[in-house]
Write a protein that holds these residues in place. Structure first.
Motif, PDB file in Angstrom:
ATOM      1  N   LYS A 130       6.533  49.378 -26.066  1.00 13.99           N
ATOM      2  CA  LYS A 130       5.515  50.252 -25.465  1.00 13.99           C
ATOM      3  C   LYS A 130       4.129  49.620 -25.594  1.00 13.99           C
ATOM      4  N   ILE A 131       3.877  48.989 -26.713  1.00 12.37           N
ATOM      5  CA  ILE A 131       2.574  48.355 -26.939  1.00 12.37           C
ATOM      6  C   ILE A 131       2.392  47.157 -26.019  1.00 12.37           C
ATOM      7  N   SER A 132       3.438  46.342 -25.885  1.00 11.37           N
ATOM      8  CA  SER A 132       3.336  45.111 -25.101  1.00 11.37           C
ATOM      9  C   SER A 132       3.636  45.311 -23.621  1.00 11.37           C
ATOM     10  N   LYS A 133       4.079  46.528 -23.248  1.00 14.92           N
ATOM     11  CA  LYS A 133       4.553  46.772 -21.874  1.00 14.92           C
ATOM     12  C   LYS A 133       5.656  45.758 -21.538  1.00 14.92           C
ATOM     13  N   GLY A 134       6.586  45.655 -22.455  1.00 10.17           N
ATOM     14  CA  GLY A 134       7.620  44.636 -22.354  1.00 10.17           C
ATOM     15  C   GLY A 134       8.854  45.089 -21.601  1.00 10.17           C
ATOM     16  N   CYS A 135       9.953  44.371 -21.818  1.00  6.30           N
ATOM     17  CA  CYS A 135      11.171  44.686 -21.077  1.00  6.30           C
ATOM     18  C   CYS A 135      12.415  44.358 -21.886  1.00  6.30           C
ATOM     19  N   ILE A 136      13.517  44.928 -21.422  1.00  2.00           N
ATOM     20  CA  ILE A 136      14.834  44.717 -22.016  1.00  2.00           C
ATOM     21  C   ILE A 136      15.777  44.252 -20.916  1.00  2.00           C
ATOM     22  N   VAL A 137      16.600  43.255 -21.214  1.00  5.93           N
ATOM     23  CA  VAL A 137      17.707  42.912 -20.326  1.00  5.93           C
ATOM     24  C   VAL A 137      19.000  42.985 -21.134  1.00  5.93           C
ATOM     25  N   ASN A 138      19.921  43.814 -20.663  1.00  6.59           N
ATOM     26  CA  ASN A 138      21.233  43.929 -21.275  1.00  6.59           C
ATOM     27  C   ASN A 138      22.205  43.018 -20.542  1.00  6.59           C
ATOM     28  N   VAL A 139      22.897  42.165 -21.289  1.00  6.04           N
ATOM     29  CA  VAL A 139      23.885  41.292 -20.672  1.00  6.04           C
ATOM     30  C   VAL A 139      25.214  42.038 -20.645  1.00  6.04           C
ATOM     31  N   SER A 140      25.571  42.485 -19.467  1.00  2.00           N
ATOM     32  CA  SER A 140      26.777  43.280 -19.267  1.00  2.00           C
ATOM     33  C   SER A 140      27.879  42.374 -18.712  1.00  2.00           C
ATOM     34  N   SER A 141      28.601  42.840 -17.722  1.00  2.00           N
ATOM     35  CA  SER A 141      29.685  42.052 -17.130  1.00  2.00           C
ATOM     36  C   SER A 141      30.096  42.669 -15.809  1.00  2.00           C
ATOM     37  N   VAL A 142      30.578  41.826 -14.910  1.00  2.00           N
ATOM     38  CA  VAL A 142      31.145  42.352 -13.673  1.00  2.00           C
ATOM     39  C   VAL A 142      32.353  43.238 -13.977  1.00  2.00           C
ATOM     40  N   SER A 143      32.937  43.069 -15.172  1.00  6.51           N
ATOM     41  CA  SER A 143      34.057  43.918 -15.585  1.00  6.51           C
ATOM     42  C   SER A 143      33.630  45.369 -15.790  1.00  6.51           C
ATOM     43  N   GLY A 144      32.327  45.597 -15.913  1.00  8.64           N
ATOM     44  CA  GLY A 144      31.835  46.961 -15.982  1.00  8.64           C
ATOM     45  C   GLY A 144      31.790  47.639 -14.627  1.00  8.64           C
ATOM     46  N   ILE A 145      31.983  46.861 -13.575  1.00 13.98           N
ATOM     47  CA  ILE A 145      31.922  47.369 -12.203  1.00 13.98           C
ATOM     48  C   ILE A 145      33.303  47.438 -11.562  1.00 13.98           C
ATOM     49  N   ILE A 146      34.124  46.393 -11.817  1.00 11.52           N
ATOM     50  CA  ILE A 146      35.461  46.368 -11.242  1.00 11.52           C
ATOM     51  C   ILE A 146      36.496  46.457 -12.366  1.00 11.52           C
ATOM     52  N   ALA A 147      37.632  47.043 -12.052  1.00 12.73           N
ATOM     53  CA  ALA A 147      38.687  47.246 -13.052  1.00 12.73           C
ATOM     54  C   ALA A 147      39.610  46.036 -13.100  1.00 12.73           C
ATOM     55  N   SER A 148      39.978  45.636 -14.310  1.00 14.25           N
ATOM     56  CA  SER A 148      40.904  44.517 -14.498  1.00 14.25           C
ATOM     57  C   SER A 148      41.944  44.891 -15.545  1.00 14.25           C
ATOM     58  N   PRO A 149      43.181  44.477 -15.361  1.00 12.47           N
ATOM     59  CA  PRO A 149      44.198  44.747 -16.373  1.00 12.47           C
ATOM     60  C   PRO A 149      43.912  43.978 -17.654  1.00 12.47           C
ATOM     61  N   ASN A 150      44.299  44.549 -18.771  1.00 13.84           N
ATOM     62  CA  ASN A 150      44.182  43.921 -20.097  1.00 13.84           C
ATOM     63  C   ASN A 150      42.750  43.778 -20.591  1.00 13.84           C
ATOM     64  N   LEU A 151      41.814  44.401 -19.877  1.00 17.73           N
ATOM     65  CA  LEU A 151      40.401  44.353 -20.282  1.00 17.73           C
ATOM     66  C   LEU A 151      39.794  45.750 -20.329  1.00 17.73           C
ATOM     67  N   VAL A 152      40.625  46.770 -20.427  1.00 10.73           N
ATOM     68  CA  VAL A 152      40.132  48.139 -20.254  1.00 10.73           C
ATOM     69  C   VAL A 152      39.075  48.531 -21.291  1.00 10.73           C
ATOM     70  N   PRO A 153      39.312  48.405 -22.594  1.00  9.27           N
ATOM     71  CA  PRO A 153      38.264  48.788 -23.553  1.00  9.27           C
ATOM     72  C   PRO A 153      36.987  47.965 -23.395  1.00  9.27           C
ATOM     73  N   TYR A 154      37.142  46.655 -23.170  1.00 10.34           N
ATOM     74  CA  TYR A 154      35.966  45.795 -22.937  1.00 10.34           C
ATOM     75  C   TYR A 154      35.198  46.284 -21.712  1.00 10.34           C
ATOM     76  N   SER A 155      35.920  46.542 -20.623  1.00  9.30           N
ATOM     77  CA  SER A 155      35.280  47.015 -19.396  1.00  9.30           C
ATOM     78  C   SER A 155      34.579  48.345 -19.611  1.00  9.30           C
ATOM     79  N   MET A 156      35.168  49.203 -20.416  1.00  7.71           N
ATOM     80  CA  MET A 156      34.554  50.496 -20.726  1.00  7.71           C
ATOM     81  C   MET A 156      33.214  50.302 -21.421  1.00  7.71           C
ATOM     82  N   THR A 157      33.149  49.350 -22.338  1.00  2.00           N
ATOM     83  CA  THR A 157      31.878  49.127 -23.045  1.00  2.00           C
ATOM     84  C   THR A 157      30.805  48.652 -22.076  1.00  2.00           C
ATOM     85  N   LYS A 158      31.189  47.811 -21.123  1.00  2.00           N
ATOM     86  CA  LYS A 158      30.204  47.264 -20.191  1.00  2.00           C
ATOM     87  C   LYS A 158      29.793  48.294 -19.144  1.00  2.00           C
TER      88      LYS A 158
END
Length: 251
Positions: A130-158
């Protein structure tokens, strides 16, 4: 020097891959760096590369899935540099297995590292941003947008991390603080390597990924370019930016 001269940038998970590339690229832009990682030797090597690019660097060794480290990290960065301008929530873990083989320890490890850590690091950093008027970038994943087998919990976090990005950005906007997310496709890093139990499963996984990304594999510096763009763009917030080699097109 670049636009980020003397800006204080925190990069979590900076000992390899996307985090290391991002730290190095910010160093070339004149930033002061507070970098974190779990492995002292690898983080030290990343710090050397940043220093070679002219940056002042401080290292924090710690597991961000351990809750007590989160507030400590922010306090230590402020004690070292006196301010925070940019927070890059990059650290994360992955696990490749079907739901029927997921135990509670795996589930909690994924959610603590991939979701709880960036949420609370953002909370603890916000007063300084707030003081610096700064920013945040979260590194997510395309797995947070599309569904993939065997990656369900990981995809849920993203997916949850992306929703946090959108919601938190609306809370932060009145203070001039921006929050965005970058969603990589397949990037060969230590995390993606750790998802496979054998060389054969890794080979098959890579072959599947090649078919899904029309533009081919992505390197870590190409993701870093997107992160730096989001930090430069003063009127961009709440954005989910996919750099996925066209993976979404083939989903």
């Amino acid at each position: 020097m670049g636009k980020f001269e003397n800006k204080v940038v925190i990069v979590t998970g900076a000992s390899s891959g996307i985090g290391e590339a991002t730290a190095i690229d910010f160093a070339k832009e004149g930033a002061k760096l507070f970098i974190t990682g779990r492995n002292k030797e690898r983080l030290g090597n990343a710090a050397k590369k940043c220093k070679a690019a002219g940056a002042e660097v401080h290292e924090f060794i710690g597991e961000l899935a351990e809750f007590q480290n989160l507030e400590t990290l922010i306090k230590e960065s402020v004690a070292k540099f006196g301010r925070i301008d940019i927070l890059i929530n990059n650290a994360g873990v992955a696990d490749l297995k079907p739901i029927e083989n997921v135990d509670v320890d795996t589930y909690e490890k994924l959610f603590h590292a991939n979701l709880r850590a960036p949420v609370f690091l953002s909370k603890y950093a916000l007063p300084y941003l707030k003081i610096s008027k700064g920013c945040i970038v979260n590194v997510s994943s395309v797995s947070g947008i599309i569904a993939s087998p065997n990656l369900v919990p990981y995809s849920m976090t993203k997916s949850a991390l992306d929703h946090f990005t959108r919601g938190f950005s609306s809370e932060c906007a009145p203070f001039g603080v921006r929050v965005n997310s970058i969603n990589p496709g397949f990037v060969e890093t230590r995390i993606t390597d750790s998802m496979y139990t054998s060389d054969e499963s890794k080979k098959k996984g890579f072959e599947r990924s090649k078919k899904k990304q029309p533009l081919g594999f992505i390197n870590s510096h190409q993701i870093s370019e997107g992160i730096i763009f989001l930090c430069r763009s003063e009127m961009t917030t709440g954005t989910i930016l996919s750099i996925d080699g066209g993976m979404i097109l083939s989903s």
